[in-house]
Design an enzyme around this catalytic site. Structure first.
Site: not given
Ligand code: PGA
Length: 256
Positions: A12, A14, A99, A101, A172, A178, A218, A239-240
């Site tokens: 992802n 983002k 999601h 966010e 999640e 994050g 994470s 994500g990251g």
């Molecule tokens: P992250 O994000 O791996 O940076 O924690 C995961 C996500 O929001 O799908």
């Protein structure tokens, strides 16, 4: 019984990278993953809307291409929205819905996520429905009911399909997104088992056997192997680390 759920790793991105940077990233990432794979693993990237058409040529036949949201409406006077049909026409295979966010910053509800799942499925796209509890809900111990409510509300609409290529769930925990904090493999597997049990009780054994449940929060190249080893963990939503070529390739390659 044979596991009907092929492992799935999704990145992802983002709101990161400009379209051309995204294309270059995909151009390096796709062969890095493909060269290391000794058996087929399903994997893909959820990218910004502006990147879809550009990336469709890079990922076609090799990785799944996804969006990070879609409209609850099929078409019409909804300024700024992007419909599921538009996503399908841009080369998308899937989209994320619900999601955390989007829930946190844009007020998305589980009911809206359910409508989005339906819109995506009408277009033959796979929906990846994200659920998860906040830190407060985890600490107060009522995370199970929070997640069950999100499932109940998001998956209640008539006509929704629960086949392996139609719906994926992602657990999640909001406190792990994050933040560098991850759920332990035991914590992740416990919630995944709870989700699978909910599917069995509320949507029957086919849904419980077919719907894949990804862990997200994470995930990185060092913890992916342990997190993915849980019996009920069918993959990861990253994500990251999905913006780093070596790290993301290693996560995909850590699928056993
Ligand atoms: P992250 O994000 O791996 O940076 O924690 C995961 C996500 O929001 O799908």
């Amino acid at each position: 019984m044979m596991n009907q759920r092929p492992p799935l790793i999704l990145g992802n991105w983002k709101m990161n990278t400009l379209p051309e940077e995204g294309r270059l990233l995909a151009r390096q990432l796709v062969p890095t993953v493909m060269d290391g794979l000794h058996r087929p693993v399903e994997w893909g990237l959820a990218v910004p809307m502006t990147h879809l058409a550009l990336l469709a040529t890079e990922t076609k036949g090799k990785a799944l291409l996804g969006a990070q949201d879609c409209s609850v409406h099929p078409h019409g006077a909804y300024t700024g929205e992007v419909s599921a049909a538009m996503l399908a026409a841009s080369g998308c295979d899937f989209a994320l819905v619900g999601h955390s966010e989007r829930r946190q910053y844009h007020g998305e509800t589980s009911l809206q996520a359910g409508q989005k799942i339906l819109r995506l499925q009408e277009q033959g796209l796979m929906a990846v429905y994200c659920v998860g509890e906040s830190l407060e809900q985890r600490q107060s111990g009522n995370y199970a009911s929070v997640i069950q409510n999100q499932l109940q509300e998001g998956l209640m609409l008539e006509g929704l399909s629960l086949g392996v290529s139609e719906l994926v769930l992602a657990y999640e925990p909001v406190w792990a997104i994050g933040t560098g904090l991850t759920a332990s493999p035991e914590q992740a597997n416990e919630v995944h088992a709870l989700i699978r049990h909910w599917l069995l009780q509320n949507r029957g054994s086919n849904a419980a056997e077919q719907v894949r449940i990804l862990y997200g929060g994470s995930v990185n190249a060092s913890n992916a192997g342990d997190l993915l080893s849980g019996e009920h963990v069918d993959g990861a939503l990253v994500g990251g680390a999905s913006l780093q070529i070596r790290a993301f390739a290693d996560i995909v390659l850590s699928v056993r």
